[in-house]
Design a protein around this motif. Sequence first.
Motif, mmCIF file in Angstrom:
data_model
loop_
_atom_site.group_PDB
_atom_site.id
_atom_site.type_symbol
_atom_site.label_atom_id
_atom_site.label_comp_id
_atom_site.label_asym_id
_atom_site.label_seq_id
_atom_site.Cartn_x
_atom_site.Cartn_y
_atom_site.Cartn_z
ATOM 1 N N TRP A 11 0.813 -1.216 0.000
ATOM 2 C CA TRP A 11 0.000 0.000 0.000
ATOM 3 C C TRP A 11 0.846 1.266 0.000
ATOM 4 C CZ3 TRP A 11 -4.682 -0.592 -1.519
ATOM 5 C CH2 TRP A 11 -5.344 -1.784 -1.268
ATOM 6 N N GLY A 12 1.992 1.229 0.633
ATOM 7 C CA GLY A 12 2.872 2.395 0.641
ATOM 8 C C GLY A 12 3.340 2.739 -0.760
ATOM 9 N N LEU A 13 3.697 1.724 -1.528
ATOM 10 C CA LEU A 13 4.120 1.939 -2.909
ATOM 11 C C LEU A 13 2.975 2.489 -3.748
ATOM 12 C CD1 LEU A 13 6.274 1.658 -5.084
ATOM 13 C CD2 LEU A 13 5.488 -0.684 -5.440
ATOM 14 N N LEU A 14 1.788 1.980 -3.540
ATOM 15 C CA LEU A 14 0.622 2.464 -4.278
ATOM 16 C C LEU A 14 0.338 3.919 -3.940
ATOM 17 C CD1 LEU A 14 -1.793 1.853 -6.142
ATOM 18 C CD2 LEU A 14 -3.058 1.214 -4.090
ATOM 19 N N VAL A 15 0.409 4.286 -2.679
ATOM 20 C CA VAL A 15 0.162 5.669 -2.264
ATOM 21 C C VAL A 15 1.207 6.608 -2.869
ATOM 22 C CG1 VAL A 15 0.181 7.214 -0.269
ATOM 23 C CG2 VAL A 15 -1.089 5.073 -0.179
ATOM 24 N N MET A 16 2.468 6.215 -2.840
ATOM 25 C CA MET A 16 3.518 7.063 -3.419
ATOM 26 C C MET A 16 3.351 7.211 -4.927
ATOM 27 S SD MET A 16 7.005 6.256 -1.316
ATOM 28 C CE MET A 16 6.934 4.478 -1.454
ATOM 29 N N ALA A 17 2.953 6.140 -5.609
ATOM 30 C CA ALA A 17 2.741 6.211 -7.058
ATOM 31 C C ALA A 17 1.562 7.126 -7.390
ATOM 32 C CB ALA A 17 2.513 4.811 -7.625
ATOM 33 N N LEU A 18 0.483 7.020 -6.628
ATOM 34 C CA LEU A 18 -0.670 7.896 -6.862
ATOM 35 C C LEU A 18 -0.336 9.353 -6.571
ATOM 36 C CD1 LEU A 18 -3.584 5.732 -5.451
ATOM 37 C CD2 LEU A 18 -3.059 6.243 -7.843
ATOM 38 N N PHE A 19 0.452 9.595 -5.534
ATOM 39 C CA PHE A 19 0.885 10.954 -5.226
ATOM 40 C C PHE A 19 1.729 11.524 -6.369
ATOM 41 C CE2 PHE A 19 3.976 13.919 -3.388
ATOM 42 C CZ PHE A 19 3.109 14.858 -2.858
ATOM 43 N N PHE A 20 2.640 10.722 -6.904
ATOM 44 C CA PHE A 20 3.481 11.155 -8.016
ATOM 45 C C PHE A 20 2.638 11.485 -9.239
ATOM 46 C CE2 PHE A 20 5.890 10.117 -11.862
ATOM 47 C CZ PHE A 20 6.929 11.018 -11.740
ATOM 48 N N VAL A 21 1.699 10.627 -9.579
ATOM 49 C CA VAL A 21 0.827 10.881 -10.731
ATOM 50 C C VAL A 21 0.005 12.138 -10.504
ATOM 51 C CG1 VAL A 21 -1.155 9.968 -12.018
ATOM 52 C CG2 VAL A 21 0.772 8.489 -11.480
ATOM 53 N N GLY A 22 -0.480 12.353 -9.291
ATOM 54 C CA GLY A 22 -1.249 13.557 -8.988
ATOM 55 C C GLY A 22 -0.430 14.820 -9.128
ATOM 56 N N VAL A 23 0.826 14.788 -8.699
ATOM 57 C CA VAL A 23 1.696 15.968 -8.837
ATOM 58 C C VAL A 23 1.965 16.256 -10.307
ATOM 59 C CG1 VAL A 23 4.046 16.803 -8.418
ATOM 60 C CG2 VAL A 23 2.745 15.766 -6.572
#
Length: 50
Positions: free
Chosen positions: A14-26
Amino acid sequence: MEVYTAMRHFADSWGLLVMALFFVGVVVSTLRPGAKSSANDAAQIPLKED
């Protein structure tokens, strides 16, 4: 030791998923059509005299 294992599994999944979604959002928020004016305003902040 079980807490470490649980946190490790959480970070791996889940940590990897959250970081990937944050990156895509930025990236999306940076490349949206209205972002240029706000980026220019933010770039001028150090040059403003109070």
